[in-house]
Write an enzyme that holds these catalytic residues in place. Structure first.
Site, PDB file in Angstrom:
ATOM      1  N   LYS A  16       0.836  -1.222   0.000  1.00 38.23           N
ATOM      2  CA  LYS A  16       0.000   0.000   0.000  1.00 38.23           C
ATOM      3  C   LYS A  16       0.860   1.256   0.000  1.00 38.23           C
ATOM      4  CE  LYS A  16      -1.772  -1.455   3.875  1.00 38.23           C
ATOM      5  NZ  LYS A  16      -1.237  -2.817   3.939  1.00 38.23           N
ATOM      6  N   GLN A 223      -3.048  -2.121   7.298  1.00 42.32           N
ATOM      7  CA  GLN A 223      -3.460  -3.524   7.393  1.00 42.32           C
ATOM      8  C   GLN A 223      -4.259  -3.923   6.136  1.00 42.32           C
ATOM      9  OE1 GLN A 223      -4.190  -1.522  10.581  1.00 42.32           O
ATOM     10  NE2 GLN A 223      -2.009  -1.896  10.727  1.00 42.32           N
TER      11      GLN A 223
HETATM   12  P1  GDP Z   1       2.370  -2.217   3.039  1.00 39.63           P
HETATM   13  O1  GDP Z   1       2.331  -2.421   4.516  1.00 39.63           O
HETATM   14  O2  GDP Z   1       1.103  -2.651   2.377  1.00 39.63           O
HETATM   15  O3  GDP Z   1       2.755  -0.823   2.646  1.00 39.63           O
HETATM   16  O4  GDP Z   1       3.501  -3.191   2.489  1.00 39.63           O
HETATM   17  P2  GDP Z   1       4.963  -3.455   3.163  1.00 39.63           P
HETATM   18  O5  GDP Z   1       5.806  -2.263   2.927  1.00 39.63           O
HETATM   19  O6  GDP Z   1       4.804  -3.920   4.558  1.00 39.63           O
HETATM   20  O7  GDP Z   1       5.421  -4.713   2.353  1.00 39.63           O
HETATM   21  C1  GDP Z   1       5.603  -4.679   0.976  1.00 39.63           C
HETATM   22  C2  GDP Z   1       7.061  -4.996   0.664  1.00 39.63           C
HETATM   23  O8  GDP Z   1       7.197  -5.295  -0.702  1.00 39.63           O
HETATM   24  C3  GDP Z   1       7.995  -3.849   0.917  1.00 39.63           C
HETATM   25  O9  GDP Z   1       9.253  -4.353   1.291  1.00 39.63           O
HETATM   26  C4  GDP Z   1       8.084  -3.149  -0.438  1.00 39.63           C
HETATM   27  O10 GDP Z   1       9.294  -2.431  -0.630  1.00 39.63           O
HETATM   28  C5  GDP Z   1       8.033  -4.338  -1.348  1.00 39.63           C
HETATM   29  N1  GDP Z   1       7.392  -4.126  -2.655  1.00 39.63           N
HETATM   30  C6  GDP Z   1       6.320  -3.345  -2.960  1.00 39.63           C
HETATM   31  N2  GDP Z   1       5.973  -3.515  -4.246  1.00 39.63           N
HETATM   32  C7  GDP Z   1       6.851  -4.410  -4.753  1.00 39.63           C
HETATM   33  C8  GDP Z   1       6.985  -5.025  -6.041  1.00 39.63           C
HETATM   34  O11 GDP Z   1       6.220  -4.799  -6.967  1.00 39.63           O
HETATM   35  N3  GDP Z   1       8.002  -5.927  -6.176  1.00 39.63           N
HETATM   36  C9  GDP Z   1       8.848  -6.235  -5.168  1.00 39.63           C
HETATM   37  N4  GDP Z   1       9.805  -7.125  -5.389  1.00 39.63           N
HETATM   38  N5  GDP Z   1       8.754  -5.667  -3.958  1.00 39.63           N
HETATM   39  C10 GDP Z   1       7.753  -4.786  -3.756  1.00 39.63           C
HETATM   40  P1  IMO Z   2       0.420  -2.969   7.245  1.00 38.58           P
HETATM   41  O1  IMO Z   2      -0.299  -1.635   7.341  1.00 38.58           O
HETATM   42  C1  IMO Z   2       0.366  -7.219   8.239  1.00 38.58           C
HETATM   43  C2  IMO Z   2      -1.460  -8.312  12.085  1.00 38.58           C
HETATM   44  C3  IMO Z   2      -0.559  -8.832  13.179  1.00 38.58           C
HETATM   45  C4  IMO Z   2      -1.539  -9.743  13.900  1.00 38.58           C
HETATM   46  C5  IMO Z   2      -2.853  -8.971  13.825  1.00 38.58           C
HETATM   47  C6  IMO Z   2      -3.150  -8.130  15.069  1.00 38.58           C
HETATM   48  O2  IMO Z   2       1.890  -2.838   7.201  1.00 38.58           O
HETATM   49  O3  IMO Z   2      -0.174  -3.783   6.157  1.00 38.58           O
HETATM   50  P2  IMO Z   2      -2.170  -5.865  16.035  1.00 38.58           P
HETATM   51  O4  IMO Z   2      -0.788  -5.511  16.472  1.00 38.58           O
HETATM   52  O5  IMO Z   2      -2.730  -5.004  14.966  1.00 38.58           O
HETATM   53  O6  IMO Z   2      -3.130  -6.005  17.197  1.00 38.58           O
HETATM   54  O7  IMO Z   2      -2.027  -7.359  15.433  1.00 38.58           O
HETATM   55  O8  IMO Z   2      -2.728  -8.120  12.700  1.00 38.58           O
HETATM   56  N1  IMO Z   2      -1.049  -6.999  11.532  1.00 38.58           N
HETATM   57  C7  IMO Z   2      -0.508  -6.826  10.317  1.00 38.58           C
HETATM   58  N2  IMO Z   2      -0.144  -7.726   9.387  1.00 38.58           N
HETATM   59  N3  IMO Z   2       0.507  -5.897   7.995  1.00 38.58           N
HETATM   60  C8  IMO Z   2       0.121  -4.984   8.914  1.00 38.58           C
HETATM   61  O9  IMO Z   2       0.110  -3.657   8.667  1.00 38.58           O
HETATM   62  C9  IMO Z   2      -0.373  -5.430  10.158  1.00 38.58           C
HETATM   63  N4  IMO Z   2      -0.802  -4.806  11.279  1.00 38.58           N
HETATM   64  C10 IMO Z   2      -1.226  -5.782  12.100  1.00 38.58           C
HETATM   65  O10 IMO Z   2       0.526  -9.535  12.636  1.00 38.58           O
HETATM   66  O11 IMO Z   2      -1.718 -10.926  13.178  1.00 38.58           O
END
Ligand code: GDP
Ligand code: IMO
Ligand code: MG
Length: 428
Positions: A16, A223
């Site tokens: 996201k 999330q």
């Molecule tokens: P969010 O919480 O939804 O913003 O996602 P996160 O940042 O926790 O996890 C997504 C991960 O995938 C991060 O390490 C990003 O840098 C990486 N990422 C996002 N888009 C891509 C993609 O298209 N390809 C690859 N290889 N990595 C990506």
């Molecule tokens: P983003 O925004 C993935 C999961 C935790 C746990 C459950 C409850 O980066 O996508 P909490 O601490 O919220 O009470 O935990 O939700 N969880 C996530 N999993 N991405 C997240 O955020 C999360 N935020 C909470 O691992 O299972």
């Protein structure tokens, strides 16, 4: 009026942050409306990596306002650290705004999160330990501390006293805990209050005034749909409404003001923490996705559970959020994987179903039925529809025809540049 929301369509970590950063270019204001520092939103810009937890993921752009809405729960120390880190890297945070009605995560929330998980033992949720659940409990229980309280010392002191006396009664009797020191919390937190004071605004009023001036808002979900407290795999969920309904309650902007809702989904599925996950892989393919996709939590570092794309869950997300578009991320991770599977229905006690049962034990018994399609060799160097391998185009078509929703964006690498935009939701 042109306001767009980005929502996690799966179990979180869909990418996201990257999509929000990309679309911030077309927006004026980026708004977080729920969650707290359980979120970890990763942005990679020119090879430099940032993990956003509380600050909206638009902050790397100049002249954009970023607002933390009333539905968020703020850990003020975490927020100040995040602000300092951005400033240190040359990204000023002057345009940050915080709604006065946003709730504050207090030290007892963080500690209670950990104590409650210990108490649950084998039935633990696998929370991030950031105090999210207990902070939302306080809010709904009408014993929360809001940013308005934090920045008004007298108001803060009185509220803190009333609340912590009750908290102490509870933790002493339930956890045999020694209790929390009111003065110590007051001293520490009033300093945080003083520091964030200048960023505090009437959030909903500000946003609605800006909408009336035709400013474009981008709402950033944290999330994902399957972690929503009402519509997810309860109790293995977070404690906020991560779905589209949460945008309005969490920002004070009405549903009639939002035009496009984009669900972000990986080309496969991941989940961190406990709870059902029908398409989870326990084999070499799962391990390969985890290592190629670097699937380790951005907040806790835990290995993410990996599996195939679950179209039944994605269609559920389309329904719950009223998605108008989909962003597919991490497609590059499936480069060269061979045949790709997609779950198109579940078998529940011998019966084929095509919906997500809301009764948890039923969902836990669901076994996925897969369709198989040909995978692509590589997405390296792809820049537009024409340069995409035909197998990737087929994959997109398959998703569109199953869900009835168009894929607007395809992400093929972590960097901002590694993205193909078929349709920009801000551009009609
Ligand atoms: P969010 O919480 O939804 O913003 O996602 P996160 O940042 O926790 O996890 C997504 C991960 O995938 C991060 O390490 C990003 O840098 C990486 N990422 C996002 N888009 C891509 C993609 O298209 N390809 C690859 N290889 N990595 C990506
Ligand atoms: P983003 O925004 C993935 C999961 C935790 C746990 C459950 C409850 O980066 O996508 P909490 O601490 O919220 O009470 O935990 O939700 N969880 C996530 N999993 N991405 C997240 O955020 C999360 N935020 C909470 O691992 O299972
Ligand atoms: Mg994340």
């Amino acid at each position: 009026m042109n306001n767009v929301a980005i929502i996690g369509a799966q179990w979180g970590d869909e990418g996201k942050g990257k999509i929000v950063d990309l679309l911030t270019d077309s927006a004026d204001i980026v708004v977080r409306f729920q969650g707290g520092s359980n979120a970890g939103h990763t942005l990679v810009v020119n090879g430099e990596k940032f993990i956003f937890k509380l600050i909206p993921s638009g902050m790397l752009h100049k002249n954009k306002i970023c607002l933390i809405g009333p539905g968020v729960v703020i850990d003020p120390k975490g927020l100040l650290d995040e602000m300092a880190n951005l400033e240190k890297h040359g990204y000023p945070v002057d345009s940050l705004k915080i709604s006065g009605t946003t709730h504050v995560i207090m030290p007892y929330h963080r500690e209670m999160d950990v104590l409650l998980e210990q108490k649950r033992g084998a039935k633990k949720i696998g929370t991030t330990g950031r105090g999210i659940g207990p902070a939302y409990e306080s809010k709904i229980g009408r014993r929360g501390i809001r940013v308005w309280d934090l920045i008004n010392p007298e108001q803060f002191k009185q509220k803190l006293m009333d609340i912590v006396i009750d908290v102490n009664d509870y933790v002493k009797s339930v956890f045999n805990h020694k209790g929390f020191d009111i003065d110590k919390i007051y001293d520490e937190y009033s300093v945080y209050g003083e520091k964030i004071k200048k960023y505090v605004v009437e959030g909903p009023l500000f946003l609605n005034n800006e909408i009336n001036k035709n400013k474009k808002l981008l709402f950033e979900g944290a999330q994902g749909t399957m972690l929503d407290v009402d519509h997810g795999t309860y109790p293995f969920v977070t404690s906020s409404n991560t779905t589209a309904g949460g945008i309005c309650t969490g920002s004070g902007v009405a549903p009639t003001k939002i035009n496009e809702i984009i669900g972000v989904s990986k080309a496969y599925t991941t989940r961190v923490g406990e709870g059902p996950f029908p398409t989870e892989l326990f084999d070499e393919t799962g391990n390969k996705i985890r290592s190629v996709g670097a699937e380790f939590g951005s907040v806790t570092g835990r290995p993410r559970r990996c599996g195939w794309l679950d179209l039944v869950a994605l269609k559920y997300s389309v329904m719950i959020n009223g998605l108008t578009g989909i962003a597919i991320t991490k497609a590059d991770v499936l480069d060269g994987i061979g045949k790709i599977k997609l779950a198109t229905s579940y078998s529940l006690d011998g019966k084929k179903i095509d919906y997500v049962p809301s009764n948890l034990p039923e969902f836990e018994r669901c076994k996925p039925n897969f369709e198989e399609i040909e995978g692509w060799k590589t997405l390296t160097g792809a820049k537009d529809t024409q340069s995409l391998p035909k197998e990737m185009k087929n994959y997109i078509k398959y998703i569109e025809s199953y869900t009835g929703v168009k894929v607007y964006i395809l992400s093929i690498g972590a960097d901002r540049e590694q993205t193909i935009v078929f349709k920009n939701p801000f551009k009609g």
